[in-house]
Each structure stands twice: as C-alpha cells, then as structure tokens.
Design a protein around this motif. Structure first.
Motif, mmCIF file in Angstrom:
data_model
loop_
_atom_site.group_PDB
_atom_site.id
_atom_site.type_symbol
_atom_site.label_atom_id
_atom_site.label_comp_id
_atom_site.label_asym_id
_atom_site.label_seq_id
_atom_site.Cartn_x
_atom_site.Cartn_y
_atom_site.Cartn_z
ATOM 1 N N ALA A 1 36.583 50.410 36.335
ATOM 2 C CA ALA A 1 35.602 50.058 35.205
ATOM 3 C C ALA A 1 35.663 48.824 34.741
ATOM 4 C CB ALA A 1 35.586 51.239 34.413
ATOM 5 N N GLU A 2 37.079 48.549 34.244
ATOM 6 C CA GLU A 2 37.203 47.173 33.529
ATOM 7 C C GLU A 2 36.816 46.014 34.317
ATOM 8 O OE1 GLU A 2 40.488 44.924 30.827
ATOM 9 O OE2 GLU A 2 41.001 46.748 31.914
ATOM 10 N N THR A 3 37.198 46.160 35.808
ATOM 11 C CA THR A 3 36.820 44.950 36.617
ATOM 12 C C THR A 3 35.399 44.769 36.718
ATOM 13 O OG1 THR A 3 39.162 45.575 37.842
ATOM 14 C CG2 THR A 3 37.315 44.492 39.233
ATOM 15 N N THR A 4 34.552 46.012 36.933
ATOM 16 C CA THR A 4 33.122 45.823 37.112
ATOM 17 C C THR A 4 32.720 45.215 35.967
ATOM 18 O OG1 THR A 4 33.136 47.949 38.316
ATOM 19 C CG2 THR A 4 31.074 47.294 37.418
ATOM 20 N N LEU A 5 33.082 45.691 34.655
ATOM 21 C CA LEU A 5 32.685 45.170 33.442
ATOM 22 C C LEU A 5 32.897 43.428 33.324
ATOM 23 C CD1 LEU A 5 31.417 45.676 30.766
ATOM 24 C CD2 LEU A 5 33.624 46.198 29.877
ATOM 25 N N LYS A 6 33.905 43.137 33.789
ATOM 26 C CA LYS A 6 34.439 41.570 33.809
ATOM 27 C C LYS A 6 33.567 40.812 34.616
ATOM 28 C CE LYS A 6 39.433 42.068 32.480
ATOM 29 N NZ LYS A 6 40.873 41.824 32.928
ATOM 30 N N GLN A 7 33.379 41.561 35.870
ATOM 31 C CA GLN A 7 32.345 40.782 36.584
ATOM 32 C C GLN A 7 30.805 40.650 35.943
ATOM 33 O OE1 GLN A 7 32.490 43.530 40.219
ATOM 34 N NE2 GLN A 7 34.088 42.209 41.138
ATOM 35 N N TYR A 8 30.471 41.638 35.280
ATOM 36 C CA TYR A 8 29.066 41.748 34.735
ATOM 37 C C TYR A 8 29.173 40.638 33.604
ATOM 38 C CZ TYR A 8 25.607 42.590 31.162
ATOM 39 O OH TYR A 8 24.503 42.532 30.085
ATOM 40 N N LEU A 9 30.151 40.534 32.793
ATOM 41 C CA LEU A 9 30.342 39.610 31.704
ATOM 42 C C LEU A 9 30.561 38.020 32.251
ATOM 43 C CD1 LEU A 9 32.801 41.665 29.304
ATOM 44 C CD2 LEU A 9 30.374 41.286 28.967
ATOM 45 N N TYR A 10 31.450 37.862 33.235
ATOM 46 C CA TYR A 10 31.369 36.589 33.904
ATOM 47 C C TYR A 10 30.006 36.275 34.279
ATOM 48 C CZ TYR A 10 33.224 32.520 36.278
ATOM 49 O OH TYR A 10 33.344 31.416 36.746
ATOM 50 N N TYR A 11 29.219 37.115 34.809
ATOM 51 C CA TYR A 11 27.808 36.773 35.309
ATOM 52 C C TYR A 11 26.902 36.194 34.114
ATOM 53 C CZ TYR A 11 23.003 37.677 36.254
ATOM 54 O OH TYR A 11 21.644 37.667 36.607
ATOM 55 N N LYS A 12 27.203 36.907 33.135
ATOM 56 C CA LYS A 12 26.417 36.642 31.711
ATOM 57 C C LYS A 12 26.838 35.310 31.001
ATOM 58 C CE LYS A 12 23.392 38.478 29.877
ATOM 59 N NZ LYS A 12 22.071 38.429 30.167
ATOM 60 N N PHE A 13 28.176 35.308 30.881
ATOM 61 C CA PHE A 13 28.710 34.256 30.126
ATOM 62 C C PHE A 13 29.088 32.891 30.894
ATOM 63 C CE2 PHE A 13 28.960 37.940 27.636
ATOM 64 C CZ PHE A 13 29.050 37.464 26.153
ATOM 65 N N LYS A 14 28.975 33.045 32.237
ATOM 66 C CA LYS A 14 29.526 32.068 33.009
ATOM 67 C C LYS A 14 31.038 31.438 32.711
ATOM 68 C CE LYS A 14 25.647 32.005 35.219
ATOM 69 N NZ LYS A 14 25.086 33.079 34.727
ATOM 70 N N SER A 15 31.749 32.337 32.195
ATOM 71 C CA SER A 15 33.274 31.874 31.898
ATOM 72 C C SER A 15 33.992 33.194 31.210
ATOM 73 C CB SER A 15 33.325 31.157 30.538
ATOM 74 O OG SER A 15 32.861 31.577 29.483
ATOM 75 N N GLU A 16 35.248 32.963 31.181
ATOM 76 C CA GLU A 16 36.075 34.352 30.684
ATOM 77 C C GLU A 16 36.146 34.082 28.937
ATOM 78 O OE1 GLU A 16 39.538 34.491 33.247
ATOM 79 O OE2 GLU A 16 38.398 34.825 34.897
ATOM 80 N N SER A 17 35.732 33.530 28.505
ATOM 81 C CA SER A 17 35.753 33.330 26.845
ATOM 82 C C SER A 17 34.208 33.743 26.444
ATOM 83 C CB SER A 17 36.069 32.058 26.535
ATOM 84 O OG SER A 17 34.895 30.904 27.194
ATOM 85 N N GLY A 18 34.390 33.984 25.029
ATOM 86 C CA GLY A 18 33.110 34.327 24.370
ATOM 87 C C GLY A 18 33.182 35.668 24.003
ATOM 88 N N TYR A 19 33.997 36.480 24.499
ATOM 89 C CA TYR A 19 34.142 38.047 24.484
ATOM 90 C C TYR A 19 35.477 38.624 24.691
ATOM 91 C CZ TYR A 19 34.197 37.912 29.445
ATOM 92 O OH TYR A 19 34.734 37.548 30.732
ATOM 93 N N THR A 20 35.895 39.753 24.201
ATOM 94 C CA THR A 20 36.991 40.405 24.247
ATOM 95 C C THR A 20 36.772 41.993 24.822
ATOM 96 O OG1 THR A 20 37.091 41.107 22.002
ATOM 97 C CG2 THR A 20 38.177 39.231 22.422
ATOM 98 N N ILE A 21 37.643 42.271 25.524
ATOM 99 C CA ILE A 21 37.510 43.800 26.100
ATOM 100 C C ILE A 21 38.799 44.500 25.565
ATOM 101 C CG2 ILE A 21 37.548 45.216 28.155
ATOM 102 C CD1 ILE A 21 36.029 42.941 29.562
ATOM 103 N N LEU A 22 38.610 45.479 24.861
ATOM 104 C CA LEU A 22 39.663 46.480 24.418
ATOM 105 C C LEU A 22 39.860 47.464 25.533
ATOM 106 C CD1 LEU A 22 38.784 46.858 20.725
ATOM 107 C CD2 LEU A 22 40.690 45.498 21.788
ATOM 108 N N ASN A 23 40.816 47.840 26.131
ATOM 109 C CA ASN A 23 41.248 48.692 26.800
ATOM 110 C C ASN A 23 41.911 50.148 26.304
ATOM 111 O OD1 ASN A 23 42.385 50.410 29.221
ATOM 112 N ND2 ASN A 23 41.929 48.822 30.550
ATOM 113 N N GLN A 24 41.568 50.931 26.150
ATOM 114 C CA GLN A 24 42.106 52.248 25.513
ATOM 115 C C GLN A 24 43.521 52.486 26.082
ATOM 116 O OE1 GLN A 24 40.793 55.836 25.645
ATOM 117 N NE2 GLN A 24 41.016 56.584 23.567
ATOM 118 N N ASN A 25 43.554 52.564 27.696
ATOM 119 C CA ASN A 25 44.770 52.993 28.235
ATOM 120 C C ASN A 25 45.851 51.723 28.027
ATOM 121 O OD1 ASN A 25 43.707 55.154 29.104
ATOM 122 N ND2 ASN A 25 43.515 54.402 31.318
#
Length: 393
Positions: free
Chosen positions: A229-253
């Motif tokens: 799920a985190e991988t899928t989410l990162k792909q969506y966010l990269y599509y939206k932000f066109k980079s790996e910055s501007g957001y953070t992801i917290l993973n409970q595990n």
C-alpha cells in the motif's frame, strides 16, 4: 565423593555461616534481581507502547502535505479511487480548522479543532461514538450542517447532558450535533480526538473555505499489505508532486519497529549495567572462597593425607562456590520477579513483563559466575601439599 555429597557439604557450610554467606551472595542477588526487574520493565513498556500505537488504528498510513500551493494539493476524488486497489481498505482525507470559535448557550471557546472528513475516518482511526452516530455518505453528498463532538468538547458545552439533536454555533454557522465520540486520547498524528469537532468534509469546504487536503489517513487491507500500500501511495504522490518532497508518509508498522528496536537497545543496556553487579558479586565469592581455603587448610591437609586426590579437593571447593552463586541467583530471581509484579501492582501505568528466558539466562549466568570465580580458590586449595597444609597454623 559423589556430587550430591559435595552439594550437601557446601550447603552445611553456607548454613553454618549464614551472615557471611548472605553478604557473599548479596552482589549476585542484586545483579540477578536487577537484570530480571529492568528487563521486565523494558518489555512491559514496549508492549504498552505497541498497544497504544495499535489503538490509534490498524495498518495505518498517514500522508501529511507540507505545502499549500496549487501544485501540491491532493485531489479528494483521486484519493478515494485508491480504495479500488486490493491493498487498501479505507481512505479518509481531512481538512482542519484550528481554534474555531464554538458557542452554545452562554458557553464560548476557541480551544478546539474542527476536522472535515468522510465517513471512513472513524473506521480508519478506530474512533467510536458513545452517543448518536458518526457522519455518513449522505451527509457528505448533501453537505449537511452536522457535527460529531469529541468527549471533552461535549463535556465542556453540555456537561452530563446528551448533546445529540442540540445545535451549536461554529464561527457564526449553526450545526446540529448528531453524535459524541467515545474518549480516545490522541491519534497517530498527535492530535487529540477528545478535543475535536468532526463534520462532513464537503460542509467544511463550503462553510469555512477550507480547500486543500492536509492530512489523509489510509488503512491497508492487512498488516502484510502495508508495504504494498505504501508503494502504491508513493507512486500516486510522485505523480501528483512530480518529486519525492513536499509531503511525508507515516507508516504505523515502521513506527512500531522503530519503537521495538529502541526499547530492545534500552533493555540490553540496562541488563548490561545490571550484569556488572553479577561480576562484582563474583569477585566477592572469590574473595570469601580464598578466605575459606585459608581457614580450612588443615582440613585439606588431613583429607589429602588419608587419600583424597587433587580433583576431589578441586571439586569440593568449586561446588561450594557454585552453590553460593546458585543460591544467590535463585534468591535474586525471586527478588526480581517480586519487584516486577510489585511495580505493576502499585503503579498500573507502568506494566511489566517477566521473561522466562531472561530469568533463566540470568540464573544460569549467576551459576557461571560461581564457576569462573571459584576456579582460582579451588585450584589453589587442590595444589596444597599435605605436609604444608598440616603444618599450617
């Protein structure tokens, strides 16, 4: 001489000098007791933190947007499409208005937070209602002016009365109360659910012009699906932000793994510090055994003169050293377990977990200390010449 006879002789020696024996074992008792108690506290704290993290929601991922420009805005409809992927259960985007002016009758306050979200928020964050109901899809579709109050908010404005079907004023807009959330404390983003007012996201956007989504909660289908799920989410966010910055992801595990690693390191460190007491206790045992050899030199000479071999003397004093350290380890084990349960009994906010394997390892280490620190005095006793031992005064 049989082993059991050697043990009985050692026990008689311990009983004949109870004060000296107790003082000799004191270091071992403190060492074993400290190891058992400190590790129990560490494991109990780890279990409590993991339980608290789990209570925030299961298999959670949280996205926090750091900027508010148009290029970094999350789209609600696109986020909700993630629920079509098998690795996701629920998606709950939120918008937040801090320090909202809330009024009911003569009571006013601006210390509470208004959160606009959808009907999945309660399921994702394991929020339940103690009265009334949570917001529904119909509330979002029709932009109903309804709210669900946190337990602290309800208590402030309504006391012990049921606020359901009552009306409150938020920044000049009238809302109908449809439910009260059960006390929960803080969620995974460190926001107090009890001091929160929840309303439909569409209503919050219309009434307070809160357009951009700042925080989104996502629940994976299972613990094993969190990484996917985190991988899928990162792909969506990269599509939206066109980079790996501007957001953070917290993973409970990941949070739980980090907490467990930190707690394990702390437990090892505390156990290591406590183990030093065992070594100090070993030095005490060696010292008293040297004194014992000196006191019983004539006995050693007599035994050797009537046929006792070197190994018999060696085993006699080595077993005595092991009995001392073993008894100290057993008493320390009982003391450590007693302290652990005593702490939990008198302070329920500090749970402890006594580990069978740690307790067994601490006891066996105490026996090993007896072997290591008893070898030198036993070896010294075994090397005494009968004629010299008999002449000793």
């Amino acid at each position: 001489m049989k082993l059991w006879e050697l043990v009985r002789m050692a026990l008689r020696t311990v009983v004949s000098n109870p004060m000296r024996s107790m003082l000799t074992m004191l270091g071992v008792i403190i060492g074993v007791g400290s190891v058992v108690a400190l590790v129990a506290i560490g494991q109990g704290s780890t279990a409590k933190v993991n339980e608290e993290i789990s209570s925030l929601g299961t298999n959670l991922l949280v996205v926090n947007v750091e900027n508010s420009g148009r290029a970094t805005q999350l789209d609600y409809s696109e986020l909700m499409q993630l629920e079509q992927f098998p690795e996701f259960n629920w998606v709950a985007p939120t918008i937040t208005k801090t320090s909202a002016n809330i009024k009911y009758d003569r009571t006013k306050s601006s210390s509470y937070t208004v959160v606009g979200t959808n009907d999945r928020y309660g399921s994702v964050n394991m929020v339940t209602v103690s009265s009334g109901r949570f917001i529904s899809e119909a509330d979002l579709e029709f932009r109903n002016n309804v709210v669900v109050l946190g337990s602290d908010v309800a208590k402030t404005f309504f006391g012990f009365l049921d606020p359901v079907d009552q009306e409150i004023n938020i920044d000049g807009v009238v809302f109908s109360v449809i439910g009260v959330m059960a006390p929960k404390g803080k969620n995974i983003t460190d926001t107090s659910v009890d001091s929160m007012v929840v309303m439909p996201l569409t209503t919050a956007q219309r009434q307070f012009k809160l357009g951009s989504l700042k925080t989104t909660y996502l629940e994976a289908a299972s613990k094993d699906d969190v990484e996917t799920a985190e991988t899928t989410l990162k792909q969506y966010l990269y599509y939206k932000f066109k980079s790996e910055s501007g957001y953070t992801i917290l993973n409970q595990n990941e949070m739980m793994k980090t907490q467990e690693a930190v707690a394990a390191q702390m437990s090892y460190m505390l156990a290591g510090i406590a183990a030093i007491s065992l070594l100090v206790g070993g030095i005490g045992i060696m010292n008293i055994m040297l004194v014992t050899v000196s006191e019983r030199t004539r006995e050693i000479g007599i035994r050797k003169s009537i046929g006792a071999k070197r190994r018999n003397i060696l085993f006699q004093f080595l077993v005595e050293s092991i009995v001392l350290s073993g008894l100290g380890g057993l008493i320390g084990l009982l003391v450590g377990i007693g302290i652990s349960y005593g702490i939990e009994y008198f302070n329920s906010s500090m749970p402890t977990q006594v580990s069978l394997w740690v307790s067994l390892a601490a006891f066996l280490f105490s026996v090993l200390v007896g072997v290591l620190f008893g070898l030198y005095p036993a070896n010294k006793a075994s090397k005494l010449r009968p004629i010299d031992a008999l002449r000793f005064d």
